[in-house]
Design an enzyme around this catalytic site. Structure first.
Site, PDB file in Angstrom:
ATOM      1  N   SER A  69      27.460  39.685  72.955  1.00 27.70           N
ATOM      2  CA  SER A  69      28.572  40.847  72.922  1.00 27.70           C
ATOM      3  C   SER A  69      28.661  41.358  74.037  1.00 27.70           C
ATOM      4  O   SER A  69      29.312  42.401  74.554  1.00 27.70           O
ATOM      5  CB  SER A  69      28.056  41.852  71.926  1.00 27.70           C
ATOM      6  OG  SER A  69      26.420  42.051  72.136  1.00 27.70           O
ATOM      7  N   ASP A 107      21.482  35.020  73.079  1.00 32.65           N
ATOM      8  CA  ASP A 107      22.479  34.207  72.340  1.00 32.65           C
ATOM      9  C   ASP A 107      23.031  32.888  73.240  1.00 32.65           C
ATOM     10  O   ASP A 107      23.003  33.008  74.483  1.00 32.65           O
ATOM     11  CB  ASP A 107      23.744  35.050  72.352  1.00 32.65           C
ATOM     12  CG  ASP A 107      23.955  35.641  71.098  1.00 32.65           C
ATOM     13  OD1 ASP A 107      23.634  34.846  70.014  1.00 32.65           O
ATOM     14  OD2 ASP A 107      24.654  36.883  70.847  1.00 32.65           O
ATOM     15  N   LYS A 137      19.419  32.603  69.679  1.00 30.86           N
ATOM     16  CA  LYS A 137      20.363  32.828  68.559  1.00 30.86           C
ATOM     17  C   LYS A 137      21.520  31.857  68.569  1.00 30.86           C
ATOM     18  O   LYS A 137      22.147  31.836  69.758  1.00 30.86           O
ATOM     19  CB  LYS A 137      20.430  34.421  68.470  1.00 30.86           C
ATOM     20  CG  LYS A 137      21.544  34.676  67.162  1.00 30.86           C
ATOM     21  CD  LYS A 137      21.424  35.904  66.782  1.00 30.86           C
ATOM     22  CE  LYS A 137      22.592  36.753  67.774  1.00 30.86           C
ATOM     23  NZ  LYS A 137      24.093  36.341  67.665  1.00 30.86           N
ATOM     24  N   GLU A 139      25.332  30.720  66.425  1.00 29.56           N
ATOM     25  CA  GLU A 139      25.986  30.965  65.328  1.00 29.56           C
ATOM     26  C   GLU A 139      26.343  29.879  64.347  1.00 29.56           C
ATOM     27  O   GLU A 139      26.283  28.599  64.702  1.00 29.56           O
ATOM     28  CB  GLU A 139      27.509  31.701  65.658  1.00 29.56           C
ATOM     29  CG  GLU A 139      27.357  33.040  66.275  1.00 29.56           C
ATOM     30  CD  GLU A 139      28.821  33.642  66.542  1.00 29.56           C
ATOM     31  OE1 GLU A 139      29.690  33.129  66.299  1.00 29.56           O
ATOM     32  OE2 GLU A 139      28.439  34.727  67.276  1.00 29.56           O
ATOM     33  N   GLU A 205      26.103  39.252  59.296  1.00 30.76           N
ATOM     34  CA  GLU A 205      27.047  40.309  59.773  1.00 30.76           C
ATOM     35  C   GLU A 205      28.175  40.272  58.932  1.00 30.76           C
ATOM     36  O   GLU A 205      28.927  39.351  58.583  1.00 30.76           O
ATOM     37  CB  GLU A 205      27.583  39.608  61.352  1.00 30.76           C
ATOM     38  CG  GLU A 205      28.556  40.691  61.855  1.00 30.76           C
ATOM     39  CD  GLU A 205      28.869  40.348  63.311  1.00 30.76           C
ATOM     40  OE1 GLU A 205      28.112  39.817  63.978  1.00 30.76           O
ATOM     41  OE2 GLU A 205      29.606  41.442  63.819  1.00 30.76           O
TER      42      GLU A 205
HETATM   43  O1  KIV Z   1      26.074  39.143  70.535  1.00 31.39           O
HETATM   44  C1  KIV Z   1      25.647  40.318  69.628  1.00 31.39           C
HETATM   45  O2  KIV Z   1      25.304  41.432  70.024  1.00 31.39           O
HETATM   46  C2  KIV Z   1      25.358  39.888  68.269  1.00 31.39           C
HETATM   47  C3  KIV Z   1      24.862  40.968  67.191  1.00 31.39           C
HETATM   48  C4  KIV Z   1      26.115  41.631  66.811  1.00 31.39           C
HETATM   49  C5  KIV Z   1      24.223  40.444  66.079  1.00 31.39           C
HETATM   50  O3  KIV Z   1      25.267  38.603  67.857  1.00 31.39           O
END
Ligand code: KIV
Length: 288
Positions: A69, A107, A137, A139, A205
């Site tokens: 994000s 991420d 993390k 997806e 989410e």
């Molecule tokens: O990138 C991010 O901030 C996210 C959150 C919304 C969980 O993946």
């Protein structure tokens, strides 16, 4: 000292609590697993730079997500899709440097793991070695099973992310996921798949609250909700949304805890007025 808020299912003396506990060492994925065992809820926030991360770390937020994000909130893109692994490595390293206690999760950006497990391992290894994050993390549920399995087998803790997955915006848009029997069953399969692959937690989410509660009940790993109602094990918000820095509308599930956009704008205007009017700097701000 941090005041313990009224909360359910904390360890009896509160000392080991993820939020408000007395521990000063880095939080690990084992601490996260123990919190699920005792039913302790915990907060997670995003962070993209060292200074902001240090504020959240000092406030006791136990897990900080260097989310992609950052694309929308920090780098000026419209979506998370253009974010690169180099950018994630740079931002993640800054967040690690700004913190002492929080578990830092970074991420894997779009295009850095979709080719398969080997690519995922190369990308995650960079974030762990170069940036020093404690977990990554990615997806996807069933479709990311093999990637998660190889990372976990290689010693890299993985937080999964299912439901609305913003990296797939061009395919799925920004819509509630898991509505209807078939979609709900798919979400449950995705949740079990990432757990079986070894993920230590899973972000849900934008899914209906009842479905998120059901996933939370059947999994033994913690669920982290965003737009998923109150009955997940943890919650996450994008920091610029919850502190009121994001311009324009924010999603309905966001609670605004401050209005930083107003505060910062007012301060910038006051400074400009002082400079233009000759009331800054004064003698007290001068060196001789
Ligand atoms: O990138 C991010 O901030 C996210 C959150 C919304 C969980 O993946």
């Amino acid at each position: 000292m941090t005041q313990l808020p009224a909360a359910q299912n904390r360890p009896s003396d509160g000392s080991k609590a993820l939020y408000g506990g007395k521990g000063t060492r880095r939080i690990t994925v084992r601490d996260i697993a123990l919190a699920k065992e005792r039913g302790e809820k915990w907060p997670m926030l995003t962070a993209y730079d060292a200074m902001t991360a240090s504020v959240f770390d000092e406030a006791g937020i136990p897990v900080l997500l260097v989310g992609d994000s950052a694309g929308n909130c920090h780098l000026g893109y419209d979506t998370t899709v253009p974010v690169t692994l180099d950018q994630m490595a740079l931002l993640s390293a800054a967040v690690v440097r700004g913190t002492r206690r929080a578990l830092i999760v970074a991420d894997l950006p779009f295009g850095s793991y979709q080719e398969g497990p080997a690519q995922a391992l190369r990308s995650a290894t960079r974030l762990v070695k170069e940036a020093g994050v404690g977990a990554v993390k990615l997806e996807g549920g069933e479709r990311s099973h093999e990637q998660i399995r190889l990372l976990v087998e290689s010693g890299i803790p993985v937080m999964a992310h299912i439901g609305l997955t913003p990296q797939s915006v061009h395919a799925m848009g920004y819509r509630v996921q898991g509505r209807g029997e078939e979609a709900a069953q798919q979400l449950l399969r995705d949740a079990k798949s990432v757990q079986d692959a070894g993920a230590f937690a899973v972000v849900l989410e934008l899914v209906p609250a009842e479905l998120a509660a059901e996933v939370t009940r059947v999994l033994h790993i913690p669920t982290v909700g965003i737009g998923a109602g109150p009955r997940t094990d943890a919650q996450v918000l994008v920091w610029t949304d919850m502190l009121g820095l994001t311009a324009g509308r924010v999603p309905k599930f966001v609670k605004k805890y401050a209005d930083l956009r107003q505060v910062m704008g007012d301060a910038a205007r006051a400074y400009a007025e002082d400079v233009v009017g000759g009331t800054f700097p004064l003698e007290e701000h001068s060196v001789h």
